[in-house]
Write a protein that holds these residues in place. Structure first.
Motif, PDB file in Angstrom:
ATOM      1  N   ARG A 131       0.824  -1.212   0.000  1.00 30.70           N
ATOM      2  CA  ARG A 131       0.000   0.000   0.000  1.00 30.70           C
ATOM      3  C   ARG A 131       0.855   1.259   0.000  1.00 30.70           C
ATOM      4  N   THR A 132       1.905   1.234   0.800  1.00 27.78           N
ATOM      5  CA  THR A 132       2.795   2.393   0.840  1.00 27.78           C
ATOM      6  C   THR A 132       3.417   2.617  -0.533  1.00 27.78           C
ATOM      7  N   LEU A 133       3.785   1.514  -1.173  1.00 23.04           N
ATOM      8  CA  LEU A 133       4.331   1.600  -2.528  1.00 23.04           C
ATOM      9  C   LEU A 133       3.350   2.310  -3.451  1.00 23.04           C
ATOM     10  N   LEU A 153       4.044   5.662  -5.517  1.00 23.76           N
ATOM     11  CA  LEU A 153       3.920   5.671  -6.980  1.00 23.76           C
ATOM     12  C   LEU A 153       2.989   6.799  -7.414  1.00 23.76           C
ATOM     13  N   ASP A 154       1.841   6.881  -6.717  1.00 25.74           N
ATOM     14  CA  ASP A 154       0.861   7.913  -7.067  1.00 25.74           C
ATOM     15  C   ASP A 154       1.463   9.307  -6.949  1.00 25.74           C
ATOM     16  N   ASP A 155       2.352   9.470  -5.979  1.00 28.46           N
ATOM     17  CA  ASP A 155       2.978  10.776  -5.790  1.00 28.46           C
ATOM     18  C   ASP A 155       4.209  10.973  -6.673  1.00 28.46           C
ATOM     19  N   LEU A 184       7.115   9.457  -6.532  1.00 27.94           N
ATOM     20  CA  LEU A 184       8.386   9.467  -5.808  1.00 27.94           C
ATOM     21  C   LEU A 184       9.224   8.217  -6.073  1.00 27.94           C
ATOM     22  N   VAL A 185       8.575   7.175  -6.571  1.00 27.68           N
ATOM     23  CA  VAL A 185       9.303   5.956  -6.938  1.00 27.68           C
ATOM     24  C   VAL A 185       8.771   5.437  -8.275  1.00 27.68           C
ATOM     25  N   THR A 186       9.547   4.554  -8.889  1.00 31.47           N
ATOM     26  CA  THR A 186       9.088   3.874 -10.106  1.00 31.47           C
ATOM     27  C   THR A 186       9.026   2.382  -9.837  1.00 31.47           C
ATOM     28  N   LYS A 187       8.185   1.706 -10.586  1.00 31.80           N
ATOM     29  CA  LYS A 187       8.034   0.254 -10.447  1.00 31.80           C
ATOM     30  C   LYS A 187       8.235  -0.379 -11.808  1.00 31.80           C
ATOM     31  N   VAL A 188       9.234  -1.277 -11.894  1.00 29.37           N
ATOM     32  CA  VAL A 188       9.539  -1.926 -13.168  1.00 29.37           C
ATOM     33  C   VAL A 188       9.541  -3.434 -12.968  1.00 29.37           C
ATOM     34  N   THR A 189       8.817  -4.132 -13.797  1.00 31.44           N
ATOM     35  CA  THR A 189       8.773  -5.590 -13.692  1.00 31.44           C
ATOM     36  C   THR A 189      10.063  -6.191 -14.230  1.00 31.44           C
ATOM     37  N   ASP A 190      10.550  -7.191 -13.512  1.00 25.04           N
ATOM     38  CA  ASP A 190      11.808  -7.836 -13.888  1.00 25.04           C
ATOM     39  C   ASP A 190      11.689  -8.537 -15.239  1.00 25.04           C
ATOM     40  N   LYS A 191      12.784  -8.513 -15.978  1.00 28.30           N
ATOM     41  CA  LYS A 191      12.766  -9.109 -17.319  1.00 28.30           C
ATOM     42  C   LYS A 191      12.660 -10.629 -17.267  1.00 28.30           C
ATOM     43  N   LEU A 197      14.011   5.134  -6.826  1.00 28.36           N
ATOM     44  CA  LEU A 197      13.616   6.508  -6.527  1.00 28.36           C
ATOM     45  C   LEU A 197      13.563   7.320  -7.818  1.00 28.36           C
ATOM     46  N   THR A 198      12.599   8.200  -7.910  1.00 31.70           N
ATOM     47  CA  THR A 198      12.623   9.208  -8.967  1.00 31.70           C
ATOM     48  C   THR A 198      13.450  10.388  -8.470  1.00 31.70           C
ATOM     49  N   PRO A 199      13.832  11.288  -9.338  1.00 34.77           N
ATOM     50  CA  PRO A 199      14.516  12.502  -8.875  1.00 34.77           C
ATOM     51  C   PRO A 199      13.683  13.227  -7.819  1.00 34.77           C
TER      52      PRO A 199
END
Lengths: 146, 146
Positions: free
Chosen positions: B91-93, B97-99, B101-108, B118-120
């Motif tokens: 949930r925190t993630l 994400l909504d804000d 502040l972080v990115t989520k990438v699925t592993d290849k 982290l985003t900038p």
DNA sequence: GCATGATACATACCATGATAATAAAAATGC
DNA sequence: GCATTTTTATTATCATGGTATGTATCATGC
């Protein structure tokens, strides 16, 4: 609660706080305090949960019981002694009433005021739970894991 | 959290714990630890709230940022480092994400795994908040009220 | 090579903290 | 002595911790 399992190293803190006037050791001591207390709270909460209780319900009963010369407190007095909001006290009161651990009596002169007292069951519950509570705290303070 | 505003006196603790082998001083030290940490956590939470943040969101970003040689962690690795349950991390993630502040990438190779970085903006947010965080801890440890 | 189990993450729901708003009674002031 | 303010306690709603459960993907064994 403080959620970090592994505290940052001194070097790591320095890299974060290096530009400020606070020493890394001071920060580390603070984080250590937070972590220690959080773990202790976790243990206490788990203990209370095993007894179908909670830290707050327990302290609620304690503040009534420990009052000298009186065997009841008003809702407002309980709220003063506990560091939680009024609504939380009201809700906790309800659950304790439902479980028959306290009684609620409206004041004769001022009908806004409710006097809360322990029932025999409430007092008994307290004496059942207290030894384990102290033991967990003592174990933690002596650096042992229970 | 530990909710008692006034710690019990030594005498009071004795009256409760007198029959057991733990010294009242030990218990009192434990309660003092709990109370001190709880007050500090209150201050920190209030500080984070003023910045539209929370202790957990902050530490979530910290554990990613402090990882050496890598700029991302998987959800599972974050959960390992933080002392909270998986669902709370999830949930925190989402809020981070909504804000943005972080990115989520699925592993290849293993599409169950998500890499969180982290985003900038996330990194900037961290550096904005950190000094005040350290200052509150330092103030508390030096026995001053901020 | 497909059934079975394990793993990674997310969803659903509950418990308990908070603040804002409300209800009822008492105190105050003109 | 009635309107207004204050006090006491509660209800309503939100935020965020938890456990139990679900879904998708990967690993394993026959």
């Amino acid at each position: 609660m403080f959620f970090l399992k592994d505290l940052p190293t001194r070097r790591m803190i320095e890299s974060y706080s290096g530009h400020y006037d606070t020493g890394p050791e001071t920060i580390r001591d603070g984080l250590t305090l937070l972590r220690r207390a959080s773990l202790l709270i976790r243990r206490l909460d788990a203990y209370f949960a095993r007894h179908g209780f909670s830290q707050l319900r327990f302290l609620f009963l304690i503040v009534i019981d420990r009052e000298e010369d009186r065997d009841s407190l008003t809702v407002g007095e309980i709220t003063e002694r506990l560091d939680v909001s009024g609504p939380v006290v009201a809700r906790t009161l309800r659950t304790l009433l439902d479980d028959g651990l306290v009684t609620k009596v409206t004041d004769k002169n001022d009908s806004r005021i409710r006097h809360i007292a322990l029932t025999p069951e409430g007092r008994e519950r307290l004496t059942t739970i207290l030894p384990g509570y102290f033991r967990i705290i003592a174990n933690e303070m002596e650096g042992e894991d229970p």
